[in-house]
Write an enzyme that holds these catalytic residues in place. Structure first.
Site, PDB file in Angstrom:
ATOM      1  N   ASP A   1      -1.766   0.412  -3.320  1.00  8.28           N
ATOM      2  CA  ASP A   1      -1.001   0.204  -4.565  1.00  8.28           C
ATOM      3  C   ASP A   1      -0.128  -1.045  -4.515  1.00  8.28           C
ATOM      4  O   ASP A   1       0.921  -1.105  -5.166  1.00  8.28           O
ATOM      5  CB  ASP A   1      -0.126   1.437  -4.878  1.00  8.28           C
ATOM      6  CG  ASP A   1      -0.900   2.734  -4.848  1.00  8.28           C
ATOM      7  OD1 ASP A   1      -1.944   2.795  -5.505  1.00  8.28           O
ATOM      8  OD2 ASP A   1      -0.451   3.672  -4.155  1.00  8.28           O
ATOM      9  N   GLU A   2      -0.553  -2.064  -3.783  1.00 10.38           N
ATOM     10  CA  GLU A   2       0.272  -3.270  -3.619  1.00 10.38           C
ATOM     11  C   GLU A   2       0.072  -4.296  -4.735  1.00 10.38           C
ATOM     12  O   GLU A   2       0.771  -5.296  -4.777  1.00 10.38           O
ATOM     13  CB  GLU A   2      -0.038  -3.958  -2.272  1.00 10.38           C
ATOM     14  CG  GLU A   2       0.176  -3.098  -1.049  1.00 10.38           C
ATOM     15  CD  GLU A   2      -1.115  -2.396  -0.609  1.00 10.38           C
ATOM     16  OE1 GLU A   2      -1.129  -1.829   0.486  1.00 10.38           O
ATOM     17  OE2 GLU A   2      -2.105  -2.428  -1.393  1.00 10.38           O
TER      18      GLU A   2
ATOM     19  N   LYS B   1      -3.281  -5.435  -5.541  1.00 11.38           N
ATOM     20  CA  LYS B   1      -4.444  -6.233  -5.150  1.00 11.38           C
ATOM     21  C   LYS B   1      -5.300  -6.614  -6.347  1.00 11.38           C
ATOM     22  O   LYS B   1      -5.889  -7.694  -6.387  1.00 11.38           O
ATOM     23  CB  LYS B   1      -5.280  -5.458  -4.119  1.00 11.38           C
ATOM     24  CG  LYS B   1      -4.560  -5.172  -2.815  1.00 11.38           C
ATOM     25  CD  LYS B   1      -5.444  -4.399  -1.838  1.00 11.38           C
ATOM     26  CE  LYS B   1      -5.757  -2.994  -2.307  1.00 11.38           C
ATOM     27  NZ  LYS B   1      -4.558  -2.136  -2.448  1.00 11.38           N
ATOM     28  N   GLY B   2      -5.387  -5.699  -7.336  1.00 11.87           N
ATOM     29  CA  GLY B   2      -6.228  -5.963  -8.497  1.00 11.87           C
ATOM     30  C   GLY B   2      -5.817  -7.225  -9.220  1.00 11.87           C
ATOM     31  O   GLY B   2      -6.656  -8.062  -9.561  1.00 11.87           O
TER      32      GLY B   2
ATOM     33  N   GLY C   1      -7.526   2.602  -7.770  1.00 11.82           N
ATOM     34  CA  GLY C   1      -7.320   2.170  -9.141  1.00 11.82           C
ATOM     35  C   GLY C   1      -6.679   0.799  -9.143  1.00 11.82           C
ATOM     36  O   GLY C   1      -5.526   0.645  -8.757  1.00 11.82           O
ATOM     37  N   HIS C   2      -7.429  -0.220  -9.551  1.00  8.24           N
ATOM     38  CA  HIS C   2      -6.918  -1.585  -9.573  1.00  8.24           C
ATOM     39  C   HIS C   2      -6.578  -1.958 -11.014  1.00  8.24           C
ATOM     40  O   HIS C   2      -7.458  -2.073 -11.862  1.00  8.24           O
ATOM     41  CB  HIS C   2      -7.936  -2.545  -8.972  1.00  8.24           C
ATOM     42  CG  HIS C   2      -8.082  -2.375  -7.494  1.00  8.24           C
ATOM     43  ND1 HIS C   2      -8.943  -3.123  -6.725  1.00  8.24           N
ATOM     44  CD2 HIS C   2      -7.467  -1.533  -6.630  1.00  8.24           C
ATOM     45  CE1 HIS C   2      -8.841  -2.752  -5.448  1.00  8.24           C
ATOM     46  NE2 HIS C   2      -7.959  -1.781  -5.380  1.00  8.24           N
ATOM     47  N   THR C   3      -5.277  -2.133 -11.283  1.00 13.63           N
ATOM     48  CA  THR C   3      -4.783  -2.375 -12.629  1.00 13.63           C
ATOM     49  C   THR C   3      -4.691  -3.868 -12.906  1.00 13.63           C
ATOM     50  O   THR C   3      -4.080  -4.616 -12.145  1.00 13.63           O
ATOM     51  CB  THR C   3      -3.402  -1.724 -12.826  1.00 13.63           C
ATOM     52  OG1 THR C   3      -3.505  -0.322 -12.544  1.00 13.63           O
ATOM     53  CG2 THR C   3      -2.917  -1.904 -14.254  1.00 13.63           C
TER      54      THR C   3
ATOM     55  N   GLN D   1      -7.119   0.573  -1.268  1.00 18.98           N
ATOM     56  CA  GLN D   1      -6.085   1.206  -0.429  1.00 18.98           C
ATOM     57  C   GLN D   1      -5.340   0.154   0.417  1.00 18.98           C
ATOM     58  O   GLN D   1      -5.258  -0.992   0.019  1.00 18.98           O
ATOM     59  CB  GLN D   1      -6.695   2.319   0.445  1.00 18.98           C
ATOM     60  CG  GLN D   1      -7.169   3.537  -0.335  1.00 18.98           C
ATOM     61  CD  GLN D   1      -8.600   3.443  -0.794  1.00 18.98           C
ATOM     62  OE1 GLN D   1      -9.469   2.913  -0.128  1.00 18.98           O
ATOM     63  NE2 GLN D   1      -8.873   3.957  -1.969  1.00 18.98           N
TER      64      GLN D   1
ATOM     65  N   THR E   1      -6.922   7.369   4.467  1.00 18.09           N
ATOM     66  CA  THR E   1      -8.165   7.429   3.722  1.00 18.09           C
ATOM     67  C   THR E   1      -9.326   7.564   4.707  1.00 18.09           C
ATOM     68  O   THR E   1      -9.110   7.668   5.915  1.00 18.09           O
ATOM     69  CB  THR E   1      -8.308   6.192   2.813  1.00 18.09           C
ATOM     70  OG1 THR E   1      -9.365   6.409   1.866  1.00 18.09           O
ATOM     71  CG2 THR E   1      -8.576   4.927   3.626  1.00 18.09           C
TER      72      THR E   1
ATOM     73  N   THR F   1      -4.987   5.989 -10.578  1.00 17.82           N
ATOM     74  CA  THR F   1      -6.114   6.919 -10.601  1.00 17.82           C
ATOM     75  C   THR F   1      -5.673   8.336 -10.934  1.00 17.82           C
ATOM     76  O   THR F   1      -6.315   9.028 -11.722  1.00 17.82           O
ATOM     77  CB  THR F   1      -6.841   6.911  -9.239  1.00 17.82           C
ATOM     78  OG1 THR F   1      -7.358   5.596  -8.999  1.00 17.82           O
ATOM     79  CG2 THR F   1      -7.997   7.899  -9.224  1.00 17.82           C
TER      80      THR F   1
ATOM     81  N   ARG G   1       4.723   7.802  -7.298  1.00 12.20           N
ATOM     82  CA  ARG G   1       4.709   7.257  -5.943  1.00 12.20           C
ATOM     83  C   ARG G   1       6.077   7.416  -5.287  1.00 12.20           C
ATOM     84  O   ARG G   1       7.105   7.319  -5.949  1.00 12.20           O
ATOM     85  CB  ARG G   1       4.321   5.778  -5.977  1.00 12.20           C
ATOM     86  CG  ARG G   1       2.908   5.538  -6.478  1.00 12.20           C
ATOM     87  CD  ARG G   1       2.562   4.064  -6.548  1.00 12.20           C
ATOM     88  NE  ARG G   1       1.234   3.876  -7.125  1.00 12.20           N
ATOM     89  CZ  ARG G   1       0.929   2.938  -8.017  1.00 12.20           C
ATOM     90  NH1 ARG G   1       1.850   2.080  -8.427  1.00 12.20           N
ATOM     91  NH2 ARG G   1      -0.296   2.841  -8.501  1.00 12.20           N
TER      92      ARG G   1
ATOM     93  N   ASP H   1       9.929  -9.035  -9.253  1.00 11.78           N
ATOM     94  CA  ASP H   1      10.815  -8.852 -10.402  1.00 11.78           C
ATOM     95  C   ASP H   1      11.453  -7.469 -10.438  1.00 11.78           C
ATOM     96  O   ASP H   1      12.509  -7.282 -11.055  1.00 11.78           O
ATOM     97  CB  ASP H   1      10.041  -9.077 -11.702  1.00 11.78           C
ATOM     98  CG  ASP H   1       8.774  -8.245 -11.782  1.00 11.78           C
ATOM     99  OD1 ASP H   1       7.927  -8.389 -10.881  1.00 11.78           O
ATOM    100  OD2 ASP H   1       8.631  -7.428 -12.718  1.00 11.78           O
TER     101      ASP H   1
END
Length: 424
Positions: free
Chosen positions: A13-14, A16-17, A40-42, A224, A239, A300, A305, A333
């Site tokens: 969740d860093e 990456k997407g 899940g890549h946002t 991940q 994972t 996802t 979190r 930010d």
């Protein structure tokens, strides 16, 4: 030509997407190399918000060929739905989307077993997404897995499913007290997906080696994060694959000698979804503020979190494991408005101070973080694209992290959109 791998440097969740989407404009290939639809890549661009689970995040920016590598486990039905969504947005996959013949398939029994096992664990549950990822990798290493190329021979596919269901149905009936599954039902469920996916299935390893030969640029996308790696993470709360630079080679067929850039993605703070140790977790008001400001809910699952201060001891361990030679800092930010910002610079374990991340779960659970306190900044940096326009305290925060890790940041993200980025 360059071959860059983008790796999560925390517990996933860093962001990456966003970074893969940004860098894909400069790439000829974008390759997803492990994990499954649990990721899940946002992405945010042109006032759109898109969450991808299997299709590489390079599909929307530039014209790179997008590849699902052999290390991914694929839910065919979920992938078809994702393809449909991408096409409805006006983006074509024809001629630029490829699926490895040897990627393994997630079948309905994998998802069912995943959910039943988690339920059976009760309070000791790992906290999986229930998407069948772990059981699919179990089938793979047990040598009973079904691969994408097997979908193309219906008779052989039926035989393999029949064989697998003998043991699975025995377990369902006698261990979990659940109804047995039918091969006919599974084949019917797969039928439409097979027809849709068949044109995309090919030998992607050869495709990528031709790209290397032709001096083309390759971007490898991890899912991940390293702290969830099945070998190097906080086992057993991990994972089922290897989201590391080494895993990138295994999951794509690209040799280690071809990698020249290993980029780690880290937030300006830490998060973790699911169960397992989290040394810098903040359970009070500050943790709630980070969660709210950072919109820290799983792309996802929607699960909230867990949030905490940046852990530099864990991050340095991740840098070493992957051989990272460049870093990206995301969600800078979110730190706006904090009077002080803490970063963990060492641990105390059983009264002894260390800067080495321990590999024993027992020791990890006993960590007492030792913090260095840095001044925050009042001004909003959301959307800033020029390093010189960052407050001096924000610049000092970034330089402090760089000096600790001995690796430079090349990208600073100041918001979720593609253009809210500082390139260094």
């Amino acid at each position: 030509m360059s071959t860059r791998v983008v790796i999560g440097a925390q517990w996933g969740d860093e962001g990456k997407g966003k970074i893969v989407d940004l860098l894909s404009a400069e790439a000829d290939f974008v390759v997803r190399f492990q994990g499954g639809a649990n990721a899940g890549h946002t992405l945010k661009f042109d006032d759109k918000k898109v969450v991808l689970h299997l299709i590489p995040s390079g599909i929307f920016n530039g014209d790179a060929d997008c590849v699902i590598g052999n290390g991914v486990v694929i839910d065919p039905v979920a992938l078809v739905e994702e393809i449909k969504g991408v096409k409805e947005m006006g983006f074509s996959l024809e001629g630029r989307f490829f699926i490895s013949q040897t990627a393994h398939v997630i079948l309905p029994y994998h998802k069912l077993l995943d959910q039943l096992k988690e339920k059976r664990r009760g309070g000791d549950a790992i906290g999986t997404t229930g998407r069948g990822i772990g059981p699919a990798y179990v089938s793979k290493v047990s040598r009973i897995g079904i691969r994408m190329i097997d979908l193309l021979d219906r008779e052989s596919l039926r035989t393999k499913i029949d064989q697998n269901l003998k043991d699975i149905n025995f377990a369902l009936e006698n261990l979990y007290e659940e109804p047995q599954l039918s091969t006919d039902d599974l084949m019917a469920e797969l039928d439409n997906a097979i027809q849709t996916l068949e044109p995309f299935i090919c030998n992607t390893t050869n495709l990528l080696h031709e790209g290397i030969r032709d001096d083309r640029s390759i971007l490898l996308e991890g899912a991940q994060g390293t702290m969830l790696d099945v070998d190097h993470g906080t086992y057993p709360y991990v994972t089922s694959s290897s989201p590391t630079s080494g895993g990138a080679c295994i999951g794509s067929g690209i040799p280690p000698t071809a990698l020249d850039k290993v980029m780690g993605i880290t937030k300006a703070y830490c998060t973790r979804v699911g169960n397992g140790p989290f040394p810098t977790e903040l359970l009070g008001e500050t943790g709630d503020e980070l969660r709210k400001k950072g919109a820290e809910f799983g792309a996802t699952t929607g699960r909230p979190r867990r949030c905490g201060w940046l852990d530099l001891v864990a991050l340095k361990y991740v840098v070493q494991i992957n051989g990272m030679n460049e870093l990206t800092l995301t969600k800078m930010d979110v730190m706006d408005g904090f009077e002080e910002i803490k970063v963990c610079t060492s641990y105390k374990i059983n009264g002894k101070e260390t800067k080495v991340f321990p590999l024993s779960l027992d020791e990890v659970e006993k960590i007492e973080p030792v913090y260095t306190t840095l001044p925050g900044w009042k001004n909003s940096i959301e959307g800033v694209t020029d390093w010189n326009k960052l407050p001096s305290t924000a610049q000092s925060y970034i330089r402090f992290v760089e000096d600790y890790l001995n690796v430079k940041f090349t990208i600073i993200s100041t918001g979720p959109k593609r253009n809210e980025t500082i390139r260094l």
